[in-house]
Design an enzyme around this catalytic site. Sequence first.
Site, PDB file in Angstrom:
ATOM      1  N   GLU A 123       0.841  -1.203  -0.072  1.00 11.23           N
ATOM      2  CA  GLU A 123       0.100   0.036   0.003  1.00 11.23           C
ATOM      3  C   GLU A 123       0.861   1.259   0.092  1.00 11.23           C
ATOM      4  OE1 GLU A 123      -2.445   0.003   3.563  1.00 11.23           O
ATOM      5  OE2 GLU A 123      -3.972   1.504   2.552  1.00 11.23           O
TER       6      GLU A 123
ATOM      7  N   LYS B 158      -9.497   1.876  -2.419  1.00  8.97           N
ATOM      8  CA  LYS B 158      -9.465   1.395  -1.523  1.00  8.97           C
ATOM      9  C   LYS B 158     -11.075   1.664  -0.849  1.00  8.97           C
ATOM     10  CE  LYS B 158      -7.444   1.052   3.082  1.00  8.97           C
ATOM     11  NZ  LYS B 158      -6.163   1.295   4.109  1.00  8.97           N
TER      12      LYS B 158
ATOM     13  N   CYS C  38      -5.489  -3.450   1.363  1.00  9.09           N
ATOM     14  CA  CYS C  38      -5.335  -3.618   2.835  1.00  9.09           C
ATOM     15  C   CYS C  38      -6.746  -3.977   3.565  1.00  9.09           C
ATOM     16  CB  CYS C  38      -4.599  -2.515   3.398  1.00  9.09           C
ATOM     17  SG  CYS C  38      -3.989  -2.736   5.321  1.00  9.09           S
TER      18      CYS C  38
END
Lengths: 546, 546
Positions: free
Chosen positions: A41, A113, A149
């Site tokens: 990330e 994300k 994530c």
Amino acid sequence: MRIALAQINPVVGDLQGNADKILACCQKAHALSADLAVFPELSLIGYPPHDLLELSSFVENEQRTRAALARAAPSGLGLILGGVAFNRNRPGKPLHNAAFLYEGGSLLGVAHKALLPTYDVFDERRHFEPGTNRAVIPWRGRALGVHVCEDLWNTVSEAQALYDTDPVAELAAAGADLFINICASPFAVGKRASRETLIAHAAGTHGLPYVFVNQVGANTELIFDGSSCVYGPHGKALLRLQRFEEDLAVWDTADTALEPPVPVNDPIASLHDALIAGIRDYFHKTGIFSKVMIGLSGGIDSAVTCALAVRALGRDRVVGVSMPSQYSSAGSISDAEALANILGLRLHAIPISSLVDAFEDALSEVLAGTEADVTEENIQARARGTILMALSNKFGYLLLSTGNKSEISVGYATLYGDMNGGLCILGDVLKGQVYRLAHYINRGGEIIPENTITKPPSAELRPGQTDQDSLPPYDVLDEVLRRYIEAQQDLREITEATGFDKAVVSKILRQVDRSEYKRRQAAPCLRVTAKAFGDGRRLPVVMRKP
Amino acid sequence: MRIALAQINPVVGDLQGNADKILACCQKAHALSADLAVFPELSLIGYPPHDLLELSSFVENEQRTRAALARAAPSGLGLILGGVAFNRNRPGKPLHNAAFLYEGGSLLGVAHKALLPTYDVFDERRHFEPGTNRAVIPWRGRALGVHVCEDLWNTVSEAQALYDTDPVAELAAAGADLFINICASPFAVGKRASRETLIAHAAGTHGLPYVFVNQVGANTELIFDGSSCVYGPHGKALLRLQRFEEDLAVWDTADTALEPPVPVNDPIASLHDALIAGIRDYFHKTGIFSKVMIGLSGGIDSAVTCALAVRALGRDRVVGVSMPSQYSSAGSISDAEALANILGLRLHAIPISSLVDAFEDALSEVLAGTEADVTEENIQARARGTILMALSNKFGYLLLSTGNKSEISVGYATLYGDMNGGLCILGDVLKGQVYRLAHYINRGGEIIPENTITKPPSAELRPGQTDQDSLPPYDVLDEVLRRYIEAQQDLREITEATGFDKAVVSKILRQVDRSEYKRRQAAPCLRVTAKAFGDGRRLPVVMRKP
């Protein structure tokens, strides 16, 4: 398809330095015949960047540097990089936290994300807008389910679920045949196992392989363990990368029957390794210090801190300072000397009795007629703190502070005295664990002197003092603190669960609350549990609790 | 309908104490024949509660205490209280930030805050889920458009808009005939005017009266100015409450032609009053200190801090300490004495020369052969800091730290020395503004000695030193800092806008970045601009910027 998992240790903000590191990994991956190299990330930025993301020139620089990196990478290699994307659908926050697929300098796909953590140390809603479209990225005949994530994290029990979407399930429904997660998930004791449980669940539930690439290394208080891995469609591990070290490994999607060794699950060993990574990276990434320095009292906290520092940086980069006062026992001085001898350290001895006398002289008029109390104890601690900072200023030493979580919790520490330092090593380690660390450090032979481990702990700020004059036994204290701070239980819950005396527990809780002002001014402490002091625990200084 | 605006100053977390205060306001409102009493956001909890909201027993206690308060209030009075509601539609965060309408102990309506700020000092997504249903609350023949604080804020220019909904417009569309906003909007210089612009816009756009009730008083670093008000459907003010003081006023909805005086818009006067509120509330709300103490150097920062403290608490609660060294000028000592005389303060004089000598003796061996540098200057500052903390420990004095925003920005301050203190008063005030504050304080006669204002500023840590030996002129420094920290401009933008020398600007920016570690350990500083050090500005300690 051959996929390289590139577990890098970035310096936060160092766009070009991190890009150079990434490019070297790309070349290595290409040499290993990889089709695709996957990075963590916010690959070029490092995690956590905090308000660097509010500087528009920084954000623009990241995008430019990333595009240049993609052009410089080997042309036959696909790259998945984390970075920031502009949010084109304002209103909303200006950025997305995103994963980008590049090949031959061209951008082939982007995934935003979706799940933005806003708990503990995480503030992602501060800078990012959640992504709303989940789509697979088709590439070389596969359908890549790329996500970032926290997007994996919506598989906890329903009662606790924070998010109303499950990006992994949505990617599976959209036809993904392979999951790829780029991550910056910090270490805590036990975290690797719980993370792999989530990964195994996602892989097994959807019957798809899962590639997980995590950041490694420490950035200020946060330590990232790496522990990148691949799970197969059967929900079992196929590959695991190193912990606390940079690593690069290639997994071939045809290899579905690998059986990597099961990692040893030793909480103290992982704690030990995490703290070493924390010291190492603070020292090297700041890059401005010549050595680290530790005030050695002969006690367990400074001895363990010192042993960890030597492990992290080598004995030549560690300086010990012993500062005996009139209340220091002969044993303490010899224990500090014994530790320095065993570790082969330079030890400066700077007695402080004359300084304490000078302060008492200077204050004699204004303090005339008062009784000795904590004031005089704190003068000793602050004289020592000033000596250490003088050496830090003069020689460019990084002072490590040595307080443990138990004493920092209840304020059994002197602000501007023994709390001085650039980084606190044991600030998230309870006293009982400090002893366990000492035994672990001594597993191959005595490093922490036996006497340091066996004598009753004492601040040695007045004659015959021991910690237990002021504090309950550490096993009681630690249990209460674990419940109050980490599990957020209240007085009633703690006394019911433990059977401890209500007055004892109540006093501890009051001490914790009243010490908030000290912690607000404490050095950053390495985070090794799910609830450390610092960014992840935010309480008002001025407050009254019911 | 007669509506009481109850502008209260709560202590964060003190549920029962705040409830008692609210009940007294209810009785007063009832005596003034009010139909409805309106209180600020999170009325019983106080703002900001931070992670107190993670303690389930605290949240349950708030709900119990609020229900009991509603039952205890005069039966004919309606109450609008801020508090927390459980989010019944998990997944999502467990709580809503809500406004509740009670009458006769019964809950008649609830409005959940829709727009949750996650910028600067605000972290509302950490604990709250946004409300999604906007409905008016019908009561006594009116349709109340009740909403919470930030719900008003979606009227900025489209390019910058953070939110995709406008709760005020939705309430108007739902038939509201009166807006009621309960708020906890902190002070910054110029904030009241910009807030009233939003209110005027909302009232005028929808042609409806707007009742705005804000929290007042300071909680740690955040200062709330109150400045509650009523605007009429014509978009003009009908009523304004006090600034920085608790207040209660009743507005009758029939009174649509009131013309309250236009508030004087003097940035320095409001800054002055804000800082006084900040000192006053930190001292009284902690409730554990006997007095405040200030190290008086004869310089402008400590003189202004001291004058503000005397204004906030009275001379009997303020102690000055003068700590001359061999480098202190005779003028500095007499300036400190002059200030103490004018203010009628107790002044302790504690020379530190012998302490500095004692440190140099103690360090002579280890520092042998080195040149004098900042090390020796810091020893002086740390000897003073230790003296002050000894008095704080012995006598229960709250030490106020005196650094200004200019020097804290560039790290021109000694950690564990002059940065010591429980609260930093001028940490968000640039040096130029400190001078303007001094002139304002002297507007009715000399309080800050003229010589303190006119002499060149100096830390007096070596012979003949002045600040401008190490720093650019303060007008240059302040302008660069305002642009870098408050406007988040970069090197290129600053040099283009100001024409300042690139090397000078670049050095300042590097100094700011490199001082992050000092600010991480600084005392909380009173926030008076849109971007103060502390909670609202989060940067990594370990980083490298491009």
